[in-house]
Design an enzyme around this catalytic site. Structure first.
Site, PDB file in Angstrom:
ATOM      1  N   GLU A   1       0.809  -1.233   0.000  1.00  0.00           N
ATOM      2  CA  GLU A   1       0.000   0.000   0.000  1.00  0.00           C
ATOM      3  C   GLU A   1       0.841   1.280   0.000  1.00  0.00           C
ATOM      4  OE1 GLU A   1      -1.558  -2.711   0.727  1.00  0.00           O
ATOM      5  OE2 GLU A   1      -3.611  -2.342   0.113  1.00  0.00           O
TER       6      GLU A   1
ATOM      7  N   TYR B   1       3.533   1.982   1.965  1.00  0.00           N
ATOM      8  CA  TYR B   1       4.170   2.348   3.242  1.00  0.00           C
ATOM      9  C   TYR B   1       5.684   2.076   3.162  1.00  0.00           C
ATOM     10  CZ  TYR B   1      -0.492   2.985   5.177  1.00  0.00           C
ATOM     11  OH  TYR B   1      -1.770   3.449   5.414  1.00  0.00           O
TER      12      TYR B   1
ATOM     13  N   ARG C   1       2.480  -8.549   4.411  1.00  0.00           N
ATOM     14  CA  ARG C   1       1.574  -8.056   3.369  1.00  0.00           C
ATOM     15  C   ARG C   1       2.419  -7.432   2.274  1.00  0.00           C
ATOM     16  NH1 ARG C   1      -4.033  -4.628   3.719  1.00  0.00           N
ATOM     17  NH2 ARG C   1      -4.748  -5.345   1.688  1.00  0.00           N
TER      18      ARG C   1
ATOM     19  N   HIS D   1      -1.545   3.812  -1.721  1.00  0.00           N
ATOM     20  CA  HIS D   1      -2.608   4.775  -1.391  1.00  0.00           C
ATOM     21  C   HIS D   1      -2.617   5.948  -2.367  1.00  0.00           C
ATOM     22  CE1 HIS D   1      -4.085   2.674   1.965  1.00  0.00           C
ATOM     23  NE2 HIS D   1      -3.094   2.940   2.795  1.00  0.00           N
TER      24      HIS D   1
ATOM     25  N   ARG E   1      -3.900   6.295  -8.559  1.00  0.00           N
ATOM     26  CA  ARG E   1      -5.125   6.944  -9.038  1.00  0.00           C
ATOM     27  C   ARG E   1      -6.032   5.920  -9.709  1.00  0.00           C
ATOM     28  NH1 ARG E   1      -6.529  10.818  -6.012  1.00  0.00           N
ATOM     29  NH2 ARG E   1      -5.542   9.283  -4.728  1.00  0.00           N
TER      30      ARG E   1
ATOM     31  N   ARG F   1     -13.406  -4.463   6.077  1.00  0.00           N
ATOM     32  CA  ARG F   1     -14.658  -3.720   6.188  1.00  0.00           C
ATOM     33  C   ARG F   1     -15.880  -4.645   6.341  1.00  0.00           C
ATOM     34  NH1 ARG F   1     -14.403  -0.101   1.033  1.00  0.00           N
ATOM     35  NH2 ARG F   1     -13.798  -2.143   0.217  1.00  0.00           N
TER      36      ARG F   1
ATOM     37  N   CYS G   1     -21.065  -5.276   3.820  1.00  0.00           N
ATOM     38  CA  CYS G   1     -20.329  -4.028   3.572  1.00  0.00           C
ATOM     39  C   CYS G   1     -20.592  -3.604   2.132  1.00  0.00           C
ATOM     40  CB  CYS G   1     -18.841  -4.274   3.780  1.00  0.00           C
ATOM     41  SG  CYS G   1     -17.820  -2.977   3.066  1.00  0.00           S
TER      42      CYS G   1
ATOM     43  N   GLN H   1     -17.860   5.533   3.753  1.00  0.00           N
ATOM     44  CA  GLN H   1     -18.358   6.729   4.450  1.00  0.00           C
ATOM     45  C   GLN H   1     -18.236   6.648   5.971  1.00  0.00           C
ATOM     46  OE1 GLN H   1     -21.854   7.087   1.473  1.00  0.00           O
ATOM     47  NE2 GLN H   1     -22.183   8.663   2.984  1.00  0.00           N
TER      48      GLN H   1
ATOM     49  N   LYS I   1     -22.042  26.956  -7.313  1.00  0.00           N
ATOM     50  CA  LYS I   1     -20.831  27.335  -6.571  1.00  0.00           C
ATOM     51  C   LYS I   1     -19.639  27.504  -7.509  1.00  0.00           C
ATOM     52  CE  LYS I   1     -21.371  23.859  -3.609  1.00  0.00           C
ATOM     53  NZ  LYS I   1     -22.791  23.589  -3.537  1.00  0.00           N
TER      54      LYS I   1
ATOM     55  N   GLU J   1     -27.255  17.719   4.030  1.00  0.00           N
ATOM     56  CA  GLU J   1     -26.188  16.774   4.391  1.00  0.00           C
ATOM     57  C   GLU J   1     -26.733  15.436   4.880  1.00  0.00           C
ATOM     58  OE1 GLU J   1     -22.740  17.497   4.109  1.00  0.00           O
ATOM     59  OE2 GLU J   1     -23.572  19.232   3.060  1.00  0.00           O
TER      60      GLU J   1
ATOM     61  N   ASP K   1     -27.343  11.775   4.898  1.00  0.00           N
ATOM     62  CA  ASP K   1     -26.858  10.618   4.150  1.00  0.00           C
ATOM     63  C   ASP K   1     -27.238   9.385   4.952  1.00  0.00           C
ATOM     64  OD1 ASP K   1     -25.036  10.430   6.179  1.00  0.00           O
ATOM     65  OD2 ASP K   1     -23.335  11.116   4.998  1.00  0.00           O
TER      66      ASP K   1
HETATM   67  P1  NAP Z   1     -26.190  17.691  -2.197  1.00  0.00           P
HETATM   68  O1  NAP Z   1     -24.977  16.868  -2.118  1.00  0.00           O
HETATM   69  O2  NAP Z   1     -26.493  18.663  -1.138  1.00  0.00           O
HETATM   70  O3  NAP Z   1     -26.154  18.432  -3.608  1.00  0.00           O
HETATM   71  C1  NAP Z   1     -27.157  19.262  -4.051  1.00  0.00           C
HETATM   72  C2  NAP Z   1     -26.703  19.991  -5.325  1.00  0.00           C
HETATM   73  O4  NAP Z   1     -27.749  20.809  -5.743  1.00  0.00           O
HETATM   74  C3  NAP Z   1     -25.496  20.856  -5.108  1.00  0.00           C
HETATM   75  O5  NAP Z   1     -24.619  20.641  -6.195  1.00  0.00           O
HETATM   76  C4  NAP Z   1     -26.049  22.272  -5.090  1.00  0.00           C
HETATM   77  O6  NAP Z   1     -25.033  23.030  -5.684  1.00  0.00           O
HETATM   78  C5  NAP Z   1     -27.307  22.164  -5.918  1.00  0.00           C
HETATM   79  N1  NAP Z   1     -28.393  23.023  -5.475  1.00  0.00           N
HETATM   80  C6  NAP Z   1     -28.856  23.202  -4.225  1.00  0.00           C
HETATM   81  N2  NAP Z   1     -29.905  24.070  -4.215  1.00  0.00           N
HETATM   82  C7  NAP Z   1     -30.121  24.425  -5.500  1.00  0.00           C
HETATM   83  C8  NAP Z   1     -31.054  25.280  -6.130  1.00  0.00           C
HETATM   84  N3  NAP Z   1     -31.993  25.924  -5.445  1.00  0.00           N
HETATM   85  N4  NAP Z   1     -30.975  25.412  -7.463  1.00  0.00           N
HETATM   86  C9  NAP Z   1     -30.049  24.774  -8.176  1.00  0.00           C
HETATM   87  N5  NAP Z   1     -29.124  23.943  -7.627  1.00  0.00           N
HETATM   88  C10 NAP Z   1     -29.173  23.784  -6.301  1.00  0.00           C
HETATM   89  O7  NAP Z   1     -27.473  16.778  -2.302  1.00  0.00           O
HETATM   90  P2  NAP Z   1     -27.752  15.500  -3.149  1.00  0.00           P
HETATM   91  O8  NAP Z   1     -26.898  15.353  -4.335  1.00  0.00           O
HETATM   92  O9  NAP Z   1     -29.209  15.561  -3.362  1.00  0.00           O
HETATM   93  O10 NAP Z   1     -27.415  14.348  -2.149  1.00  0.00           O
HETATM   94  C11 NAP Z   1     -28.158  14.188  -0.938  1.00  0.00           C
HETATM   95  C12 NAP Z   1     -27.359  13.473   0.114  1.00  0.00           C
HETATM   96  O11 NAP Z   1     -27.145  12.132  -0.258  1.00  0.00           O
HETATM   97  C13 NAP Z   1     -26.006  14.127   0.315  1.00  0.00           C
HETATM   98  O12 NAP Z   1     -25.740  14.265   1.677  1.00  0.00           O
HETATM   99  C14 NAP Z   1     -25.069  13.176  -0.299  1.00  0.00           C
HETATM  100  O13 NAP Z   1     -23.818  13.161   0.367  1.00  0.00           O
HETATM  101  C15 NAP Z   1     -25.789  11.843  -0.176  1.00  0.00           C
HETATM  102  N6  NAP Z   1     -25.365  11.021  -1.302  1.00  0.00           N
HETATM  103  C16 NAP Z   1     -24.187  10.406  -1.210  1.00  0.00           C
HETATM  104  C17 NAP Z   1     -23.743   9.671  -2.266  1.00  0.00           C
HETATM  105  C18 NAP Z   1     -22.449   8.948  -2.170  1.00  0.00           C
HETATM  106  O14 NAP Z   1     -21.968   8.441  -3.136  1.00  0.00           O
HETATM  107  N7  NAP Z   1     -21.824   8.831  -1.040  1.00  0.00           N
HETATM  108  C19 NAP Z   1     -24.483   9.572  -3.420  1.00  0.00           C
HETATM  109  C20 NAP Z   1     -25.691  10.207  -3.486  1.00  0.00           C
HETATM  110  C21 NAP Z   1     -26.129  10.954  -2.415  1.00  0.00           C
HETATM  111  P3  NAP Z   1     -25.118  24.609  -5.873  1.00  0.00           P
HETATM  112  O15 NAP Z   1     -25.857  25.100  -4.669  1.00  0.00           O
HETATM  113  O16 NAP Z   1     -23.688  25.053  -5.970  1.00  0.00           O
HETATM  114  O17 NAP Z   1     -25.827  24.797  -7.157  1.00  0.00           O
HETATM  115 FE1  SF4 Z   2     -18.254  -1.044   4.440  1.00  0.00          FE
HETATM  116 FE2  SF4 Z   2     -19.239   1.431   4.199  1.00  0.00          FE
HETATM  117 FE3  SF4 Z   2     -19.332   0.107   6.531  1.00  0.00          FE
HETATM  118 FE4  SF4 Z   2     -17.000   1.007   5.623  1.00  0.00          FE
HETATM  119  S1  SF4 Z   2     -18.748   2.234   6.210  1.00  0.00           S
HETATM  120  S2  SF4 Z   2     -17.418  -0.997   6.487  1.00  0.00           S
HETATM  121  S3  SF4 Z   2     -17.264   0.664   3.462  1.00  0.00           S
HETATM  122  S4  SF4 Z   2     -20.389  -0.423   4.645  1.00  0.00           S
END
Ligand code: NAP
Ligand code: SF4
Length: 676
Positions: free
Chosen positions: A167, A169, A217, A255, A258, A314, A337, A342, A564, A659, A661
């Site tokens: 990895e 190290y 490892r 780590h 890419r 995990r 998992c 996250q 943004k 936020e 999730d």
């Molecule tokens: P988000 O991450 O808060 O993104 C919302 C997007 O909408 C931002 O890009 C924001 O950017 C834009 N936005 C907000 N208000 C707006 C408006 N009035 N008009 C136009 N654009 C606007 O929310 P999300 O994508 O809906 O995700 C929801 C939650 O699920 C998040 O906490 C995310 O972390 C989680 N999630 C996680 C994953 C993952 O892979 N881990 C995948 C999907 C969702 P601007 O304000 O700059 O335009």
């Molecule tokens: Fe697996 Fe996600 Fe739990 Fe980490 S947080 S152990 S990646 S399910």
């Protein structure tokens, strides 16, 4: 011998000791190993996994000296005083019938502190600290430090040690010419570059004697320029075997590589081929690792002779009782998992204690405890998404009488959309897990039930949990009701037809998910396609196992937009995964634009302004991924938004949409249920 997974669950005889099965909990930094006052929690964490049937556990990395720290004041084993803490861990594990190795990890140039050292003074692209090149006398002292560290591990009653040599190290830094530019006896030829790890293994063996496990490892595919070739890797592995290691563990990628190696979009068991190839070169047992998360994958690898042991870190964080459930033929009850990082790695890289998105008890075994109730209550949970499922199943497990109301025809909430995204197929496992938990714990599930406050009041519930989640935000843009405009549920859940040119409004987690959904040809992506996309050569014929990628023309032209300025797109999804999404979108030529002002939607497309310049994106569809708003209309509140009826509680997206999730939703559900 059990009839379920007979190869994965059969014992392994190491001569001087026996492992009860082939499942190894691979090393993982939890943050608990860095502070002496957390060793009670660390002991409980490992004991739970030993009780759950795991054959062999490996601790997070413990440094042999100060220079080797991963983080300032990271876990170190260099004094007799350290033995007392570690004995708490080993005795807890042994009481449960488990075995445990202590991993010795010298971070080298990955050390996040000013004392970092390496083979040469070359800074890593992922650390802000430039290492100092080690003097020869320091190399000799480091060998002694490893020996002392292993001896103290033995005194702490560990069953062995794992020497971390992959990895990227320190030992990997010595082995590869990428980071080793020395021209003394520790650099240059392969013989010189591998001298340090070999001297360390010999020293450790001398200190611990014959009857003590030494796992090593080794990086079998570095996935960076200046890594090793396959011939070099085989030479090193054979030399390590001759130097006295007991087991060889598979390391994949540095780590700083890419190329993703553990995130959810990496196909399951993607790297078993490299383990298989090294296995045929050695006579000692070999461990496979990376993206193996269910017993059938482990069984297939051991049964086919590709490896002797399966390392899963995990997956055992996610479910401490993985092995016992597999042995009982109840794999469908495993909390799988989903490789999201996250709860675990994203936390570690933010210097916080690890836990698990699907299992909030992980690393909190002594704090989040589900005690059987002696006063069963009648509880309503409204909303069958992650928050509601977590709350309902934990409350029912504790002995409450729980009814779960869900307005749609199935449980899962936002996960039922996420699991349709290619590369997120693992999310299905969580829905499957909760489906089983609902049945097993006796939750009364009422689908297609849109309840109102009057119904809830009439039914005489003692506690009412509002987990009604979120609704997509509709931004106020002229022409928002134009037929070109779709919501993300239209696309991900209802299969709306989408044209070839698409603008995605919002570049958060969901905007990225939608873009990936629209660009993928297959779900899941076949391994061959994945290797082509990322340029990975499992035969490692060139140094590092890299080759030029082969990418198809993208299926669609996508503009991913946000208001943004400056901020990197896709920062929402997390530190360890955001870069993978950004690169994947670049591979598909997605145009990512920040600082966008949305002017209107009409037959011509989406009109935007960026800086002073207006332009029209000639698109067939505009997809709204503009965040969420809480759905909480069932909650009795006063004019200031305070809940007026004590029986009501609110969790997850309904509590706060920003936020939200799944990690927060599942945790809030479980924490509330633990107190009801
Ligand atoms: P988000 O991450 O808060 O993104 C919302 C997007 O909408 C931002 O890009 C924001 O950017 C834009 N936005 C907000 N208000 C707006 C408006 N009035 N008009 C136009 N654009 C606007 O929310 P999300 O994508 O809906 O995700 C929801 C939650 O699920 C998040 O906490 C995310 O972390 C989680 N999630 C996680 C994953 C993952 O892979 N881990 C995948 C999907 C969702 P601007 O304000 O700059 O335009
Ligand atoms: Fe697996 Fe996600 Fe739990 Fe980490 S947080 S152990 S990646 S399910």
């Amino acid at each position: 011998m059990t009839s379920h997974y007979p190869n994965l669950l059969k014992p392994l005889d190491l001569g001087f000791t026996q492992l009860k099965n082939r499942v190894v909990m691979g090393s993982m930094h939890t943050g608990l190993e860095d502070r002496f006052y957390n060793y009670g929690k660390l002991a409980a964490y490992f004991a739970e996994r030993a009780r759950g049937g795991t054959g062999l556990l490996i601790t997070g990395g413990i440094s042999p000296n100060r220079q080797g720290w991963l983080l300032p004041f990271g876990g170190t084993m260099s004094h007799y005083g350290d033995v007392i803490n570690h004995r708490r861990v080993t005795s807890a594990v042994h009481q449960e019938g488990g075995k445990i190795l202590m991993q010795i990890l010298h971070a080298g140039r990955y050390g996040y502190h000013p004392f970092a050292v390496s083979a040469s003074n070359i800074k890593s692209p992922i650390s802000m600290f430039k290492p100092r090149a080690m003097k020869e006398s320091e190399i000799i002292k480091t060998i002694r430090d490893y020996g002392r560290c292993a001896k103290l591990a033995k005194l702490s009653n560990y069953d062995g040690v794992e020497i971390m040599g992959s990895e990227g190290y320190l030992l990997n830094q010595f082995i590869c010419s990428r980071t080793n530019k020395r021209n003394d006896q520790w650099g240059g030829s392969l013989e010189n570059r591998m001298r340090l790890p070999l001297e360390i293994v010999r020293k450790v063996r001398k200190e611990v004697g014959k009857n003590f496990i030494i796992a090593y490892r080794l990086s079998l595919i570095d996935l960076v320029d200046g890594g090793n070739t396959w011939d070099e890797i085989v030479t090193i592995a054979k030399a390590l075997e001759s130097a006295g290691i007991t087991l060889l563990n598979t390391g994949i990628g540095w780590h700083e590589a890419r190329i993703p190696t553990i995130v959810t979009s990496v196909p399951r068991a993607a790297f078993r081929e490299v383990t298989k190839r090294i296995k045929h070169e050695l006579s000692i047992p070999v461990m496979a690792s990376n993206r193996i998360n269910m017993p059938e994958d482990g069984e297939s690898i051991v049964a086919s002779g590709d490896a002797d042991l399966i390392s899963m870190a995990r997956p055992l964080l996610a479910d401490a009782h993985f092995v016992n459930k597999a042995a009982a033929g109840k794999a469908e009850e495993i909390n799988t998992c989903i490789a999201c990082n996250q709860g675990c790695l994203d936390q570690t890289f933010s210097m916080k204690r690890s836990t698990c998105l699907v299992n909030p008890q992980a690393c909190f075994e002594t704090e989040l405890v589900y005690v059987k109730t002696n006063r069963p209550k009648k509880i309503a949970v409204v909303g069958g998404g992650m928050a509601g499922l977590s709350c309902a199943t934990v409350a029912a497990e504790r002995g409450h009488d729980v009814t779960l109301f869900e307005g749609s025809d199935d449980i899962g909430g936002q996960f039922t959309m996420a699991m349709n995204v290619p590369g997120k197929e693992e999310f299905r496992e969580t829905v499957r897990y909760f489906r089983n938990q609902v049945k097993k714990t006796g939750v009364k599930l009422q689908l297609n039930q849109k309840v109102n406050t009057a119904d809830l009041n009439k039914a005489g519930f003692d506690e009412i949990v509002i987990a009604t989640g979120v609704a997509p935000r509709t931004p106020k843009i002229p022409g928002i009701d134009h037929p070109k405009v779709l919501s993300y549920p239209d696309v991900l859940r209802h299969g709306a037809k989408v044209g070839h040119k698409v603008a995605v409004i919002g570049a958060g987690g969901i905007g990225i998910d939608v873009s990936e959904f629209l660009l993928a040809e297959h779900s899941p992506q076949p391994l061959e396609n994945w290797l082509d996309e990322w340029g990975v050569d499992l035969s490692v014929s060139e140094a590092g196992g890299l080759r030029p990628p082969k990418r198809e023309q993208p299926l669609r032209q996508i503009w991913l937009l946000q208001r943004k300025h400056g901020k990197k797109m896709g920062q929402g999804p997390g530190k360890t995964t955001g870069w993978v999404h950004r690169l994947a979108l670049q591979h598909h030529q997605v145009k990512m634009m920040g600082g966008v002002e949305y002017l209107k939607v009409d037959d011509l497309g989406l009109h935007i302004r960026v800086g002073d310049e207006e332009q029209v994106l000639d698109v067939d569809n505009v997809i709204l991924c503009a965040g969420q708003e809480s759905v909480r209309d069932l909650l009795p509140t006063d004019s200031e938004g305070k809940i007026t009826d004590k029986r009501f509680h609110v969790i997850g997206g309904a509590k706060m949409a920003g936020e939200v999730d799944a990690k927060r939703a599942i945790k809030e559900g479980a924490e509330l249920a633990a107190t009801l």
